[in-house]
Each structure stands twice: as structure tokens, then as C-alpha cells.
Design a protein around this motif. Structure first.
Motif, PDB file in Angstrom:
ATOM      1  N   MET A 123       0.834  -1.214   0.000  1.00  0.00           N
ATOM      2  CA  MET A 123       0.000   0.000   0.000  1.00  0.00           C
ATOM      3  C   MET A 123       0.865   1.259   0.000  1.00  0.00           C
ATOM      4  O   MET A 123       0.625   2.198  -0.775  1.00  0.00           O
ATOM      5  CB  MET A 123      -0.918  -0.003   1.233  1.00  0.00           C
ATOM      6  CG  MET A 123      -2.064  -1.001   1.170  1.00  0.00           C
ATOM      7  SD  MET A 123      -2.952  -1.150   2.739  1.00  0.00           S
ATOM      8  CE  MET A 123      -3.630   0.522   2.884  1.00  0.00           C
ATOM      9  N   LEU A 124       1.904   1.256   0.855  1.00  0.00           N
ATOM     10  CA  LEU A 124       2.759   2.437   0.938  1.00  0.00           C
ATOM     11  C   LEU A 124       3.551   2.640  -0.351  1.00  0.00           C
ATOM     12  O   LEU A 124       3.708   3.775  -0.833  1.00  0.00           O
ATOM     13  CB  LEU A 124       3.710   2.293   2.133  1.00  0.00           C
ATOM     14  CG  LEU A 124       4.599   3.497   2.443  1.00  0.00           C
ATOM     15  CD1 LEU A 124       3.769   4.746   2.689  1.00  0.00           C
ATOM     16  CD2 LEU A 124       5.490   3.205   3.664  1.00  0.00           C
ATOM     17  N   ALA A 125       4.026   1.544  -0.949  1.00  0.00           N
ATOM     18  CA  ALA A 125       4.776   1.666  -2.211  1.00  0.00           C
ATOM     19  C   ALA A 125       3.880   2.216  -3.319  1.00  0.00           C
ATOM     20  O   ALA A 125       4.284   3.106  -4.091  1.00  0.00           O
ATOM     21  CB  ALA A 125       5.340   0.306  -2.605  1.00  0.00           C
ATOM     22  N   TYR A 126       2.630   1.706  -3.436  1.00  0.00           N
ATOM     23  CA  TYR A 126       1.669   2.237  -4.421  1.00  0.00           C
ATOM     24  C   TYR A 126       1.440   3.732  -4.195  1.00  0.00           C
ATOM     25  O   TYR A 126       1.443   4.538  -5.141  1.00  0.00           O
ATOM     26  CB  TYR A 126       0.335   1.497  -4.293  1.00  0.00           C
ATOM     27  CG  TYR A 126       0.208   0.243  -5.141  1.00  0.00           C
ATOM     28  CD1 TYR A 126       0.724   0.205  -6.447  1.00  0.00           C
ATOM     29  CD2 TYR A 126      -0.456  -0.880  -4.655  1.00  0.00           C
ATOM     30  CE1 TYR A 126       0.581  -0.941  -7.211  1.00  0.00           C
ATOM     31  CE2 TYR A 126      -0.600  -2.028  -5.419  1.00  0.00           C
ATOM     32  CZ  TYR A 126      -0.078  -2.050  -6.709  1.00  0.00           C
ATOM     33  OH  TYR A 126      -0.223  -3.166  -7.488  1.00  0.00           O
ATOM     34  N   ARG A 144       3.287   5.988  -2.735  1.00  0.00           N
ATOM     35  CA  ARG A 144       4.436   6.832  -3.068  1.00  0.00           C
ATOM     36  C   ARG A 144       4.691   6.880  -4.566  1.00  0.00           C
ATOM     37  O   ARG A 144       5.385   7.777  -5.044  1.00  0.00           O
ATOM     38  CB  ARG A 144       5.673   6.316  -2.331  1.00  0.00           C
ATOM     39  CG  ARG A 144       5.616   6.588  -0.825  1.00  0.00           C
ATOM     40  CD  ARG A 144       6.857   6.105  -0.106  1.00  0.00           C
ATOM     41  NE  ARG A 144       6.831   6.446   1.313  1.00  0.00           N
ATOM     42  CZ  ARG A 144       7.752   6.084   2.195  1.00  0.00           C
ATOM     43  NH1 ARG A 144       8.797   5.348   1.795  1.00  0.00           N
ATOM     44  NH2 ARG A 144       7.641   6.440   3.458  1.00  0.00           N
ATOM     45  N   CYS A 145       4.139   5.898  -5.292  1.00  0.00           N
ATOM     46  CA  CYS A 145       4.239   5.933  -6.748  1.00  0.00           C
ATOM     47  C   CYS A 145       3.104   6.759  -7.360  1.00  0.00           C
ATOM     48  O   CYS A 145       2.949   6.799  -8.595  1.00  0.00           O
ATOM     49  CB  CYS A 145       4.198   4.520  -7.319  1.00  0.00           C
ATOM     50  SG  CYS A 145       5.672   3.546  -6.981  1.00  0.00           S
ATOM     51  N   GLY A 146       2.267   7.369  -6.527  1.00  0.00           N
ATOM     52  CA  GLY A 146       1.144   8.162  -7.025  1.00  0.00           C
ATOM     53  C   GLY A 146      -0.057   7.317  -7.394  1.00  0.00           C
ATOM     54  O   GLY A 146      -0.967   7.786  -8.090  1.00  0.00           O
ATOM     55  N   GLN A 157      -2.748   6.081  -5.613  1.00  0.00           N
ATOM     56  CA  GLN A 157      -3.543   6.035  -4.395  1.00  0.00           C
ATOM     57  C   GLN A 157      -4.692   5.035  -4.502  1.00  0.00           C
ATOM     58  O   GLN A 157      -5.000   4.309  -3.564  1.00  0.00           O
ATOM     59  CB  GLN A 157      -4.103   7.436  -4.094  1.00  0.00           C
ATOM     60  CG  GLN A 157      -4.862   7.500  -2.766  1.00  0.00           C
ATOM     61  CD  GLN A 157      -5.380   8.897  -2.487  1.00  0.00           C
ATOM     62  OE1 GLN A 157      -5.506   9.711  -3.404  1.00  0.00           O
ATOM     63  NE2 GLN A 157      -5.674   9.195  -1.226  1.00  0.00           N
ATOM     64  N   GLY A 158      -5.312   4.939  -5.651  1.00  0.00           N
ATOM     65  CA  GLY A 158      -6.434   4.013  -5.849  1.00  0.00           C
ATOM     66  C   GLY A 158      -5.991   2.575  -5.680  1.00  0.00           C
ATOM     67  O   GLY A 158      -6.671   1.757  -5.041  1.00  0.00           O
ATOM     68  N   ASP A 159      -4.817   2.229  -6.265  1.00  0.00           N
ATOM     69  CA  ASP A 159      -4.304   0.872  -6.108  1.00  0.00           C
ATOM     70  C   ASP A 159      -4.003   0.567  -4.638  1.00  0.00           C
ATOM     71  O   ASP A 159      -4.246  -0.544  -4.152  1.00  0.00           O
ATOM     72  CB  ASP A 159      -3.026   0.678  -6.928  1.00  0.00           C
ATOM     73  CG  ASP A 159      -3.318   0.640  -8.417  1.00  0.00           C
ATOM     74  OD1 ASP A 159      -4.439   0.237  -8.774  1.00  0.00           O
ATOM     75  OD2 ASP A 159      -2.422   1.003  -9.205  1.00  0.00           O
ATOM     76  N   ALA A 160      -3.485   1.566  -3.938  1.00  0.00           N
ATOM     77  CA  ALA A 160      -3.178   1.369  -2.519  1.00  0.00           C
ATOM     78  C   ALA A 160      -4.445   1.064  -1.732  1.00  0.00           C
ATOM     79  O   ALA A 160      -4.486   0.175  -0.879  1.00  0.00           O
ATOM     80  CB  ALA A 160      -2.482   2.607  -1.951  1.00  0.00           C
ATOM     81  N   LEU A 161      -5.526   1.819  -2.015  1.00  0.00           N
ATOM     82  CA  LEU A 161      -6.784   1.596  -1.308  1.00  0.00           C
ATOM     83  C   LEU A 161      -7.402   0.254  -1.689  1.00  0.00           C
ATOM     84  O   LEU A 161      -8.039  -0.409  -0.862  1.00  0.00           O
ATOM     85  CB  LEU A 161      -7.758   2.738  -1.609  1.00  0.00           C
ATOM     86  CG  LEU A 161      -7.312   4.120  -1.079  1.00  0.00           C
ATOM     87  CD1 LEU A 161      -8.256   5.202  -1.572  1.00  0.00           C
ATOM     88  CD2 LEU A 161      -7.261   4.117   0.447  1.00  0.00           C
ATOM     89  N   ASN A 162      -7.230  -0.158  -2.953  1.00  0.00           N
ATOM     90  CA  ASN A 162      -7.743  -1.469  -3.370  1.00  0.00           C
ATOM     91  C   ASN A 162      -7.055  -2.597  -2.611  1.00  0.00           C
ATOM     92  O   ASN A 162      -7.672  -3.623  -2.281  1.00  0.00           O
ATOM     93  CB  ASN A 162      -7.545  -1.672  -4.872  1.00  0.00           C
ATOM     94  CG  ASN A 162      -8.572  -0.910  -5.680  1.00  0.00           C
ATOM     95  OD1 ASN A 162      -9.648  -0.591  -5.169  1.00  0.00           O
ATOM     96  ND2 ASN A 162      -8.244  -0.604  -6.925  1.00  0.00           N
TER      97      ASN A 162
END
Length: 988
Positions: free
Chosen positions: A212-215, A217-219, A221-226
Motif C-alpha cells: 500500500m505504501l509503495a503504491y 508513493r508511486c502516485g 492512491q487508488g491501487d493502494a486503497l484497493n
């Protein structure tokens, strides 16, 4: 190749298949079981492993009957593979025997797991010092040592458990590597790696959080929340739980676009950090006691403690080592030594407190905290009064510091808890005589006495190496008399050092006398007895009484059931008291349900017993123990010898252990053998009347099934002679009768036929004089067997007829069946094969009808001999195979050896020489393992004949010569037969 990362010498690998190399060439480690044994020895890192531990580790509950023999074979093969040139080498053994166990003394840096852990420590150190790139490189280098599934090819419960542990360790290090990469700003580079890891381990929240944190920081945010949504669904579906607080908090921070989640600026490892404002400097406490200059041994456990203290990661929590053990075992010396050597791990200092847990004035936690806070620079007028407030302030001060706390002589976990730091950067060592099992997150270390070589080194370092080297044997006797207890060794060595005219040998007789040994173990303010008294003084009255009374039996250990008899308690009550004494380090628990004293503690307990318990109470405790053993042995005899009436004639007072099968009964006799004979010898020495001696004499008779195991032949000989000597001294004919009967059985087992016959005739006369029936039929049968073995077949059959008549008149069909079975061989000796077959078959029919498993097996044995002699070989093999299975299952090894020899004879007659060799070799192995010379000679005889059939004439002649030598030494009539055969063989 991972296993060869260090060239030269021997190298080993467990982080993949279990493998080994010598000078770069891979070794053939043999079967999976053999690899499993090597894997266990490697993972124990030089510590000794007992045969029982290895059998449980490799086979678990499915261990075969001959697991111990197989284990020794595998270890022998491993020695051959690992040290093929051992006899020619001068350096110490690699795979060495320690007591009954084994240890693998690994060359330094030879195991991939050791290199893995060392690389992890180096990486952690680099990370803490801000060298993140070096940390990442070190972690990746360490992980590269894994070559697939750890311990691949190894089998058994131990391998499975360790495999899981190593897999978990690898995952934990991977997670740490991902953290370091995120700190380095490598979020984009590790996204794909994290995707693969979370797919393989969908329920590991730490990996999910890192993705989640890597997603983010890569911009993305949607992938991180998924990722969070998918994780929550998986946790609910698989485990029925919501995500943990850390993952939930990260989810909320991503939703809120928390600016602190952005990657920070990362400096090169060699780039100086920007200057910061100088912080307020707090005092650096250095409270450790002075290190012991002559600290000796404990290398392996000291290394483990240092490794534990160095594991300062937030994921694993704060390291806490709780060292427990009996007084004088060296807990404080070890803790102080390790604390000094670990100083580099704790740059902010060390705190120390003696909690005085074994005095009436134990240190209160709030008092210890007050001292700690003052040492940390807190003014006395600022220190709060209450324990909770002091503990909270203490933890707050240590939250950003790396300090080692040593808490010595703790009373219990309640005293320790407020004194533990809360910061992962700190660590604590706690020493206590009590096993602090209720201390959360503590690694419990039960400190045992020293190894013999360690104790000898300590003795030499204090007394003087030259004096000890000049009297090495005497010095070993001295440290052994000290029970290898460091305090006792140090005291004796200090006394010797202060007396230049004494020799080491002069200490041996001083320490040999158990009545004065504790008095010898004192010098200046040091005394073993005083140290033990501190622990004893903390016991409640029930514990103290149990501690005293349990020192009475002379056995090496005691079961919970036997202890219950000594203490006059129920087994459950006794177990609770025993376990509390184990927790207090006043008893040891070598196995489930078994307990023992350290030698010096037993002497101390007996001294307190003499002061506190009346002689009558001591006598009654030992009588209760003997009664328990006799009642249990009676139950064992009844099951092992179904149909025998001997057990019904024993005079039993009290209750004992019940058994569900003959196998269980014999296994109990074998396990308790040493304790049973100790009780017999103790009773024989103390008895003054026939009434006092009778339970010991009856116990000897009840233990008769143990004779068939072949495990305690020497003990039977010593025990029967001790009872007989006492019976003769006090004029007890009943005791003489019983002791002579068992002694005759022992002598017969050793093929001392003339002596056995003399004893049996004396027993028969005593039976007639006393009108006692306890062994009347058995002794007539035994006399007949002895006479028949001497080839006096007509006389033997007359004795068998007398025995049979007694059994018929007494209504004992099992006895009559036994007589018929044994008499078959004398019918053969007189050239009457039809009578032999009829007698053997009738004996088998009776045993089968009454349902006696042991009797049926013996009848099949004799019928098989008869059938083999008359040429009905297939039937003979069938009967012998059936009884062999029974004897092996019931651990009757004497009978196992006999049947294997007879099977070999039958296969020779059938000209099936490979089968004959196999069974003869099995018979030879068993006879040597149980120390049965006559059985060994029989086995060598049939082995020699079988080898001759295979054409191995040289080896055949060698076996026959060995057999002839043994028969001649025993005075066996078989020597004459074998001499004629040898003459023919050597003439060829």
C-alpha cells in the motif's frame, strides 16, 4: 552454490536441501532418515542430542521397535561419510558421542544458517547506524543463501517444525528488506516484488501495508486503497477478523493524503548527516558488577544470549532473557559476563539491580525503580512515589534509548514486570531460581550444570592449571563429586589453591563420603549448603516436606506415581507439588512424569530430612514406595505371564499402577528397572526381620518378566545376591527361597548351568520344607530345563512329569502347557520325534485355549524347534515368525535373539543361506546389545554355518572360532560339538 559459499573443508546447508561438501565436492548423505538426523544435529549447533530426542524427532509416534539400533546405524554411517579418515586424524571428532547422546562440533562458519544469521546482524547494525544501502545489500545477500524449501529431503516432526520456523524467518527478513527499500525511496522498484509476495502470502498484513505504501508513493492512491479492500475481504473470509490497527491506520492516512507518508530524503551511506541541535545529555549508567575474570565455558549459551539481545527490532519486541536454574549453577556469572560482552549493543549504558528474591527482604520494585531513575539523571525530588507512576516515567525515559537492564535474583514475574523497559531498543536479562514461565515474551533459558570439560577448565583456572594437568584423573573425580555445579567446583578449587601442600587426589576421599561432602563444599563466605538453604527457605510446608521425603529413595529418578506413594498423596496432588519444585529449580524433570534431584541437592535434602522427620516417618515412606512398586510389578507379571499363579501368591500391601496390555506392563518394568532395583537393594540393606524383607523378595519374583528383556542382567544378579545375603543373615527362609529362585534364573540365562541347578535344588527343598507353593511348579520346570540343557534327558523328563503333576493337582493349565512345551526338546534328545511333536502341539493347544499370548509365543517357539529338526521346515518358519513378532512387540529381547537363531537354523536346513545370514546377524546384534554371551555364541554358530553355505569360508571359520571360545569360557556342552565342526572346517 549456497552451501559452498565458503571454500575449503566441510560445509553444510539446511536453507534448502540438507547437503554437505568437503573441499567443494558434495557428499552422499544417504537416506532421508539419515539426512534428517544430520539436519537435527546441524540445527542444534553443537549441543548434545539424546537418542530419545532424535527418535522422537525423526519418527515421532511411529518409531519402529528397533528405532534405537537403526539410529545408531545411521549415526555410524554419517560418521563414515563426514570423517572417513577419522582414525588418522589428530583433531577432535566432528560427530562426537556425549553420554548416551550425540553432538556435531561444526567448524566455524561452515553452516549456511550461521552465515545467514550473521549477515542479518550486520545488516541490522548498518541500518541502525544509518547505512541503509549497506543494510539492503546485506539483507539481500543473506536471503540469497536460501535454495528453495529449507531442510528439503528431511523427514519427521522435528524437520517439519524447523522447516516452518526457517520459512517464517525468511519471510520476516524479506519484510525487513522491504522496509529498508522503502526508507531508501525504492518504492517503484519493489512494487512488482511486493505484488508477488502478497500473492503468495495474502494474510500477512505487514507485506500488504508495504505494498500500500509503495503504491501510494508511486502516485497510485487508488491501487493502494484497493489493496486494503482486498486484504480486509481476505481476512474476513479466511479468519473472520478485521485488519489490525496498524493496517487500518495506514488506510486512514492514505485516505487523508497524510504528507508524512511521502518518502524522505535519503543520504548516501558515506554522506555526512546534517548537524542537529545538541540534545540534553542524560547520564550513561554503568551499573554492572565486575566481570568474573576466570569465567569459563558456557560458550554456546552465551552466544545464544548475545544473539537474542541483538534482536532489537520493533516487530519482535524488546528482547528479554530469563535465566533460571538451581542455586550455584552460575546464573549471575553468566548474565554479568554476557552483559559485559554485549556492551557495544547498548551504547546508552547498563542498569543493574539485585532483587534479593531468595531472602526475607526482597527488593521492592518501586525501590529498584527509584535507583534506576536516579542513575538516569532524574533528581530525587522529582521521582514520583507510586509504583505505576515510577514505572511509567522509567519507560518514558528509556523509550528513545538503548539500555541493557540486568535484574538479578528475581523472586517472580510480578516483581520483574514493572522493571522491564518498553522500548524495542532496550533489552533485559533476568536471573531467578524460579522458572518465570509467566513473564510475557521472555525467552526462558534453563541453565544446567556444566559439561565435564567445562567444569574441569573452571577447576583448573582457580586451582592452577599445572596442578590439575598433573592429576587429570583425580581432578575429573573431584568435579564429578561436585555434580559439575560451578559454585561447588569453584569452592573446592579455591580450597585447593589456598593449600599448596594438598594434592588433587587428597580431595577425592574427602568428597567421596556423602555424609560430609556438603561440609567440604565451603570456603570463606561461600557454601553450597547455604545457597541451597535460601531456596529451601522459600518453600511452603507441603513443598518442603515433599522435597525432604523424595530424597529418601536411592533410585536415579522417580515417577509421579511412585512419588505419590512416598508422599501419601494422590497422583494429581503429587504432580502439582513436584512441578512446583521443578519451577523452583529444586527438582529436575528429565521427561514427562519423571523427576530427579541434582546429586548435591539430594544430599542437602537428606540432611534436612534427618533434622525434620522422625525415623518412623522415613521408614513408612520407603515402605509405601516398595508397596507401590510391588503392586505395580504384580500387575505386570499377571499380564506378561497369563495363566501363571505366581502373582496371586505375592504379599501385596497397597495399590500400584494398572496396565492395559502385556506390552505396556513390560515397557513399564524396563523404564522403572533402575528404580526398582535401587528400592530392592535399599530394603535389603535396611531389613532386620523377615517381614521387612518380604516385599523386596516378592518384588524380585514379580519382576521376572524383566529378565526376558535382557536389559538388567547385572542388576538382577546384584539385587538377588543382596536379598539372599540379608535373608541368610536374619534366617529368613522365605526370602532365601525367592532370591534363590530368581538367582537361578539369572545364572541359567548366563548358561552357568551347574550353579543354576544348585540354586533351583535349594529352592525345591525350601518349598518342600515350608509347604510354600509360590514357585514350586516353576522351579521343577526350571530344574528340568537346566538338566536337559546338560543332555540328561531322561532325568529332565522325570522332573517335567513332577512339575506337570503339581500343576494338574493345583488346577493350573498354563503350567501344564509350559511343561509340555519345554519337554518336547528332551523327547527329541532321546530320539522320540513323535512324542516331541505331540507334547509341543498339546502345549500350544492349551495356551491357545486359555488365551495366553506369552504362553502361546513360547509354545510356538518350542514347536518350531521340533518341526525344524524333523524336516517340516515351512511349518517351523511359520511358528517362529509368529512368536518373533510377539517377542519384538513386547520387548522380550532374550526371546527375540533365541527365535532369530532358530530361524537361521531352519533356513540353513532349507539351504536358504541369505535368509539364514540375515536372521543370524539380527540375533548377534540383539545378544551383544543385551550382553548375553551364550546367545552371542549361538548366533555366531549359526552365522558361521550360514556363511559357509554361501561360500564365505574365511568369515565362517572366524565366527565359529569366536563361538567356540565363548562356549568354552561358559563351560557349555556345545563347545564339544563346535570343536568337531571347527576341526572339519579348518581341515578343508
Amino acid at each position: 552454490m549456497a552451501g559452498q559459499s565458503v571454500a575449503g573443508g566441510l560445509k553444510f546447508a539446511v536453507l534448502g536441501p540438507v547437503r554437505a561438501w568437503r573441499d567443494g565436492a558434495e557428499l552422499d548423505l544417504g537416506t532421508p532418515l539419515q539426512r534428517s538426523i544430520l539436519g537435527m544435529l546441524l540445527l542444534r549447533e553443537g549441543r548434545a542430542v539424546t537418542p530419545t530426542e532424535m527418535i522422537d524427532a525423526v519418527w515421532g509416534e511411529e518409531a519402529p521397535p528397533r528405532a534405537l539400533g537403526a539410529l545408531r546405524t545411521y549415526v555410524s554411517r554419517l560418521r563414515t561419510v563426514l570423517e572417513p579418515d577419522r582414525p588418522a586424524r589428530s583433531r577432535p571428532e566432528l560427530l562426537t558421542s556425549i553420554g548416551r547422546g550425540y553432538a556435531l562440533r561444526l567448524p566455524e562458519d561452515s553452516l549456511d544458517l550461521t552465515r545467514f544469521e550473521r549477515a542479518i546482524l550486520a545488516a541490522e547494525s548498518a541500518r541502525k547506524s544509518g547505512r541503509l544501502k549497506a543494510a539492503a545489500e546485506g539483507l539481500r545477500s543473506a536471503l540469497s543463501l536460501f535454495e528453495g524449501e529449507p531442510l528439503a529431503g528431511a523427514v519427521g516432526p522435528y524437520a517439519e517444525h524447523q522447516r516452518d520456523r526457517l520459512i517464517e524467518r525468511r519471510l520476516s527478513v524479506l519484510e525487513t528488506l522491504m522496509d529498508v527499500d522503502l526508507e531508501l525511496g525504492n518504492h517503484a522498484a519493489i512494487v512488482s516484488e511486493l505484488i508477488a509476495l502478497t500473492a503468495d502470502h495474502p494474510l500477512r498484513e505487514r507485506l500488504r501495508a508495504q505494498l500500500m505504501l509503495a503504491y501510494y508513493r508511486c502516485g497510485r492512491q487508488g491501487d493502494a486503497l484497493n489493496v486494503f479492500t482486498e486484504t480486509r475481504e481476505a481476512l474476513i473470509e479466511e479468519l473472520g477478523v478485521e485488519p489490525g490497527p496498524e493496517l487500518a491506520a495506514l488506510h486512514q492516512r492514505i485516505l487523508a493524503a497524510d504528507p508524512t507518508l511521502a518518502a524522505g530524503e535519503v543520504l548516501d551511506d558515506d554522506e555526512p548527516a546534517p548537524e542537529e541541535e545538541p540534545a540534553l545529555e542524560l547520564p550513561r549508567p554503568a551499573q554492572l558488577p565486575a566481570a568474573v575474570n576466570d569465567f569459563t565455558g558456557r560458550k554456546e549459551i552465551a552466544g545464544r544470549l548475545r544473539s537474542l539481545l541483538s534482536a532489537q527490532t520493533s516487530a519482535e519486541g524488546m528482547p528479554v532473557a530469563a535465566i533460571c536454574g538451581i542455586g550455584g549453577v552460575g546464573k549471575t556469572a553468566l548474565a554479568v559476563h554476557v552483559a559485559h560482552t554485549a556492551g557495544d549493543l547498548f551504547p546508552d549504558g547498563q542498569l543493574y539491580a539485585d532483587l534479593r528474591g531468595y531472602t526475607d527482604e526482597a527488593t521492592a520494585p518501586e525501590s529498584a525503580l527509584g535507583g534506576f531513575l536516579r542513575a538516569l539523571g532524574i533528581p530525587p525530588d522529582v521521582i514520583p512515589e507510586g509504583l505505576p507512576e515510577r514505572s511509567a516515567l522509567y519507560r518514558s525515559i528509556l523509550s528513545e534509548r538503548r539500555i541493557l537492564v540486568l535484574l538479578d535474583n528475581a523472586r517472580d514475574a510480578e516483581q520483574v514486570m514493572p522493571l522491564l523497559p518498553g522500548s524495542p531498543g532496550c533489552a533485559a536479562i533476568v536471573t531467578s531460581r524460579v522458572k518465570l514461565a509467566d513473564l510475557p515474551s521472555a525467552r526462558l533459558i534453563d541453565l544446567d550444570v556444566m559439561e565435564p570439560d567445562e567444569a574441569l577448565s573452571l577447576f583448573a583456572s582457580v586451582a592452577g592449571p599445572e596442578r590439575v594437568a598433573a592429576e587429570h584423573g583425580a581432578a575429573m573425580d573431584v568435579v564429578a563429586a561436585c555434580g559439575f555445579l560451578p559454585l561447588a567446583v569453584r569452592i573446592v578449587a579455591a580450597r585447593l589453591a589456598a593449600r599448596p601442600t594438598w594434592t588433587v587426589a587428597s580431595l577425592v576421599p574427602r568428597l567421596a563420603d556423602e555424609q560430609r561432602r556438603l561440609d567440604e563444599l565451603r570456603v570463606g563466605n561461600l557454601a553450597v549448603e547455604a545457597t541451597f538453604a535460601l531456596g529451601y527457605g522459600q518453600l511452603e510446608s507441603t513443598q518442603a516436606r515433599a522435597f525432604r521425603l523424595l530424597s529418601l529413595p536411592n533410585g536415579p529418578d522417580i515417577s509421579s506415581g511412585a512419588a505419590a506413594a512416598v508422599l501419601s498423596m494422590s497422583t494429581l496432588e503429587a504432580e502439582a507439588v513436584l512441578e512446583s519444585l521443578v519451577d523452583a529449580s529444586l527438582l529436575e524433570a528429565p521427561g514427562p512424569g519423571r523427576y530427579r534431584f541434582h546429586d548435591l541437592l539430594k544430599l542437602f535434602a537428606r540432611r534436612t530430612l534427618e533434622k525434620s522427620e522422625r525415623p518412623q516417618a522415613r521408614t513408612m515412606a520407603l515402605r509405601r514406595l516398595l508397596g507401590f512398586y510391588l503392586a505395580s510389578a504384580q500387575s505386570a507379571h499377571r499380564l506378561a505371564y497369563e495363566g501363571s499363579t505366581i502373582s496371586d501368591n505375592l504379599v501385596v500391601v497397597g495399590s500400584g499402577r494398572a496396565f492395559t496390555s502385556a506390552d505396556e506392563a513390560v515397557a513399564w518394568l524396563i523404564a522403572e528397572g533402575d528404580s526398582l532395583f535401587a528400592a530392592i537393594n535399599q530394603a535389603a540393606a535396611a531389613s532386620r526381620t523377615a517381614e521387612q524383607l518380604l516385599p523386596a523378595a516378592d518384588l524380585l519374583v514379580a519382576m521376572e518378566p524383566l529378565l526376558e528383556s535382557g536389559t538388567h542382567t547385572r542388576e538382577f544378579d546384584q539385587g538377588t545376591r543382596a536379598v539372599l545375603a540379608t535373608a541368610l543373615r536374619i534366617g529368613d527362609t522365605g526370602g532365601q527361597l525367592r532370591a534363590r529362585y530368581v538367582l537361578g534364573r539369572v545364572l541359567f540365562a548366563g548358561n552357568r548351568l551347574t550353579e543354576a541347578e544348585s540354586q533351583f535344588r535349594s529352592v525345591h527343598e525350601l518349598c518342600e520344607q515350608r509347604g510354600e507353593k509360590i514357585v514350586r511348579g516353576e522351579v521343577l520346570n526350571a530344574l528340568a530345563v537346566v538338566v536337559g540343557r546338560q543332555r540328561r534327558h531322561t532325568e529332565a523328563l522325570a522332573l517335567f512329569e513332577s512339575a506337570s503333576r503339581f500343576y494338574r493337582e493345583s488346577g493350573i493349565p498354563a503350567g501344564e502347557a509350559l511343561v509340555l512345551s519345554y519337554s518336547a526338546r528332551d523327547h527329541l534328545g532321546l530320539g522320540r520325534p513323535e512324542d516331541a511333536i505331540a507334547a509341543a502341539e498339546k502345549g500350544l493347544a492349551i495356551f491357545t485355549e486359555i488365551g495366553s499370548g506369552a504362553g502361546t509365543a513360547r509354545a510356538r517357539y518350542h514347536l518350531g524347534i521340533v518341526l525344524s529338526r524333523v524336516g517340516r521346515l515351512t511349518e517351523a518358519v511359520h511358528h517362529h515368525a509368529e512368536c518373533l513378532a510377539f517377542f519384538r512387540a513386547s520387548k522380550q529381547r532374550v526371546w527375540e535373539q533365541r527365535v532369530c537363531s532358530r530361524l537361521a537354523e531352519t533356513f540353513i536346513a532349507a539351504e536358504r543361506y541369505p535368509d539364514a545370514v540375515r536372521h543370524a546377524e539380527q540375533a548377534l546384534v540383539v545378544s551383544r546389545e543385551i550382553g548375553h554371551p551364550y546367545g552371542e555364541a549361538l548366533s555366531l554358530t549359526v552365522l558361521g554355518k550360514a556363511l559357509r553355505g554361501l561360500g564365505s569360508f574365511t568369515r565362517s571359520a572366524d565366527c565359529l572360532r569366536q563361538a567356540y571360545d565363548i562356549f568354552s569360557r561358559l563351560g557349555a556342552p556345545e563347545a564339544g560339538d563346535l570343536k568337531a565342526l571347527l576341526d572339519r572346517v579348518e581341515a578343508v
